[in-house]
Scaffold this motif. Structure first.
Motif, PDB file in Angstrom:
ATOM      1  N   GLY A  44       0.814  -1.214   0.000  1.00 32.66           N
ATOM      2  CA  GLY A  44       0.000   0.000   0.000  1.00 32.66           C
ATOM      3  C   GLY A  44       0.842   1.256   0.000  1.00 32.66           C
ATOM      4  O   GLY A  44       0.557   2.218  -0.695  1.00 32.66           O
ATOM      5  N   ASP A  45       1.919   1.249   0.783  1.00 30.62           N
ATOM      6  CA  ASP A  45       2.806   2.404   0.867  1.00 30.62           C
ATOM      7  C   ASP A  45       4.228   1.946   0.562  1.00 30.62           C
ATOM      8  O   ASP A  45       4.975   1.545   1.456  1.00 30.62           O
ATOM      9  N   GLY A  46       4.574   1.998  -0.716  1.00 30.36           N
ATOM     10  CA  GLY A  46       5.872   1.508  -1.166  1.00 30.36           C
ATOM     11  C   GLY A  46       7.051   2.223  -0.536  1.00 30.36           C
ATOM     12  O   GLY A  46       8.068   1.600  -0.224  1.00 30.36           O
ATOM     13  N   GLU A  47       6.912   3.533  -0.328  1.00 33.49           N
ATOM     14  CA  GLU A  47       8.020   4.288   0.272  1.00 33.49           C
ATOM     15  C   GLU A  47       8.297   3.826   1.700  1.00 33.49           C
ATOM     16  O   GLU A  47       9.456   3.720   2.102  1.00 33.49           O
ATOM     17  N   ALA A  48       7.248   3.538   2.455  1.00 29.08           N
ATOM     18  CA  ALA A  48       7.424   3.041   3.821  1.00 29.08           C
ATOM     19  C   ALA A  48       8.075   1.662   3.808  1.00 29.08           C
ATOM     20  O   ALA A  48       8.903   1.346   4.665  1.00 29.08           O
ATOM     21  N   TYR A  49       7.712   0.849   2.818  1.00 33.71           N
ATOM     22  CA  TYR A  49       8.308  -0.479   2.672  1.00 33.71           C
ATOM     23  C   TYR A  49       9.813  -0.368   2.422  1.00 33.71           C
ATOM     24  O   TYR A  49      10.612  -1.069   3.044  1.00 33.71           O
ATOM     25  N   VAL A  50      10.202   0.528   1.501  1.00 36.62           N
ATOM     26  CA  VAL A  50      11.621   0.729   1.185  1.00 36.62           C
ATOM     27  C   VAL A  50      12.359   1.253   2.428  1.00 36.62           C
ATOM     28  O   VAL A  50      13.459   0.796   2.738  1.00 36.62           O
ATOM     29  N   ALA A  51      11.743   2.180   3.156  1.00 37.18           N
ATOM     30  CA  ALA A  51      12.372   2.727   4.364  1.00 37.18           C
ATOM     31  C   ALA A  51      12.552   1.643   5.423  1.00 37.18           C
ATOM     32  O   ALA A  51      13.606   1.561   6.077  1.00 37.18           O
ATOM     33  N   ALA A  52      11.557   0.780   5.597  1.00 34.26           N
ATOM     34  CA  ALA A  52      11.660  -0.301   6.580  1.00 34.26           C
ATOM     35  C   ALA A  52      12.732  -1.308   6.175  1.00 34.26           C
ATOM     36  O   ALA A  52      13.488  -1.794   7.020  1.00 34.26           O
ATOM     37  N   MET A  53      12.814  -1.602   4.876  1.00 31.76           N
ATOM     38  CA  MET A  53      13.840  -2.524   4.405  1.00 31.76           C
ATOM     39  C   MET A  53      15.231  -1.918   4.614  1.00 31.76           C
ATOM     40  O   MET A  53      16.163  -2.618   5.014  1.00 31.76           O
ATOM     41  N   PHE A  54      15.356  -0.623   4.374  1.00 33.08           N
ATOM     42  CA  PHE A  54      16.620   0.075   4.633  1.00 33.08           C
ATOM     43  C   PHE A  54      17.028  -0.097   6.092  1.00 33.08           C
ATOM     44  O   PHE A  54      18.182  -0.401   6.394  1.00 33.08           O
ATOM     45  N   GLU A  55      16.091   0.081   7.000  1.00 31.62           N
ATOM     46  CA  GLU A  55      16.393  -0.063   8.430  1.00 31.62           C
ATOM     47  C   GLU A  55      16.823  -1.483   8.770  1.00 31.62           C
ATOM     48  O   GLU A  55      17.769  -1.688   9.535  1.00 31.62           O
ATOM     49  N   ARG A  56      16.131  -2.484   8.209  1.00 32.37           N
ATOM     50  CA  ARG A  56      16.498  -3.882   8.482  1.00 32.37           C
ATOM     51  C   ARG A  56      17.897  -4.192   7.966  1.00 32.37           C
ATOM     52  O   ARG A  56      18.707  -4.800   8.668  1.00 32.37           O
ATOM     53  N   ILE A  57      18.182  -3.767   6.748  1.00 31.85           N
ATOM     54  CA  ILE A  57      19.497  -4.059   6.165  1.00 31.85           C
ATOM     55  C   ILE A  57      20.595  -3.299   6.902  1.00 31.85           C
ATOM     56  O   ILE A  57      21.682  -3.833   7.144  1.00 31.85           O
ATOM     57  N   SER A  58      20.321  -2.069   7.300  1.00 32.11           N
ATOM     58  CA  SER A  58      21.308  -1.302   8.075  1.00 32.11           C
ATOM     59  C   SER A  58      21.636  -2.022   9.379  1.00 32.11           C
ATOM     60  O   SER A  58      22.793  -2.048   9.814  1.00 32.11           O
ATOM     61  N   GLY A  59      20.624  -2.616   9.997  1.00 32.58           N
ATOM     62  CA  GLY A  59      20.850  -3.385  11.225  1.00 32.58           C
ATOM     63  C   GLY A  59      21.732  -4.595  10.985  1.00 32.58           C
ATOM     64  O   GLY A  59      22.589  -4.929  11.808  1.00 32.58           O
ATOM     65  N   LEU A  60      21.549  -5.247   9.856  1.00 31.87           N
ATOM     66  CA  LEU A  60      22.401  -6.388   9.520  1.00 31.87           C
ATOM     67  C   LEU A  60      23.845  -5.952   9.283  1.00 31.87           C
ATOM     68  O   LEU A  60      24.786  -6.649   9.671  1.00 31.87           O
ATOM     69  N   VAL A  61      24.008  -4.792   8.661  1.00 29.05           N
ATOM     70  CA  VAL A  61      25.359  -4.252   8.451  1.00 29.05           C
ATOM     71  C   VAL A  61      26.033  -4.024   9.805  1.00 29.05           C
ATOM     72  O   VAL A  61      27.205  -4.345   9.988  1.00 29.05           O
ATOM     73  N   ASP A  62      25.278  -3.493  10.753  1.00 24.81           N
ATOM     74  CA  ASP A  62      25.824  -3.254  12.092  1.00 24.81           C
ATOM     75  C   ASP A  62      26.293  -4.534  12.771  1.00 24.81           C
ATOM     76  O   ASP A  62      27.204  -4.505  13.590  1.00 24.81           O
ATOM     77  N   GLN A  63      25.659  -5.652  12.448  1.00 26.72           N
ATOM     78  CA  GLN A  63      25.939  -6.914  13.123  1.00 26.72           C
ATOM     79  C   GLN A  63      26.946  -7.804  12.407  1.00 26.72           C
ATOM     80  O   GLN A  63      27.414  -8.785  12.984  1.00 26.72           O
TER      81      GLN A  63
END
Length: 94
Positions: A44-63
């Motif tokens: 429904g909200d593609g931009e929010a989806y991309v932002a959430a995926m960015f946050e998840r991937i950034s967390g994986l980078v941190d780990q």
């Protein structure tokens, strides 16, 4: 074959290997970006989806095990940010 010829052959092999990996990485980048955009468009909200995926991937980078290497970590963070920024812009263009 003397040492200089062997060194040149080794260097040429290394250059070819880097070029091949760069080509593969570029293709993978395009595939992944297209998949992210397609998945975001089904939401429904593609931009929010991309932002959430960015946050998840950034967390994986941190780990990941490379997080302790400042130069590599900075490059990974830059890539994640530019990847999702490009995906977000492509999503809003169409």
């Amino acid at each position: 074959m003397d040492g200089d010829d062997q060194s040149l052959e080794w260097l040429n092999g290394l250059i070819k290997a880097v070029a091949v990996e760069q080509a593969r990485s570029t293709v993978q980048h395009f595939i992944l970006r297209d998949l992210v955009i397609q998945m975001a468009r089904t939401r429904g909200d593609g931009e929010a989806y991309v932002a959430a995926m960015f946050e998840r991937i950034s967390g994986l980078v941190d780990q990941c095990e490379l997080a302790g290497k400042p130069d590599v970590e900075a490059e990974m963070r830059w890539y994640v940010e530019s990847f999702f920024t490009q995906a977000g812009h492509s999503l809003t263009k169409s």
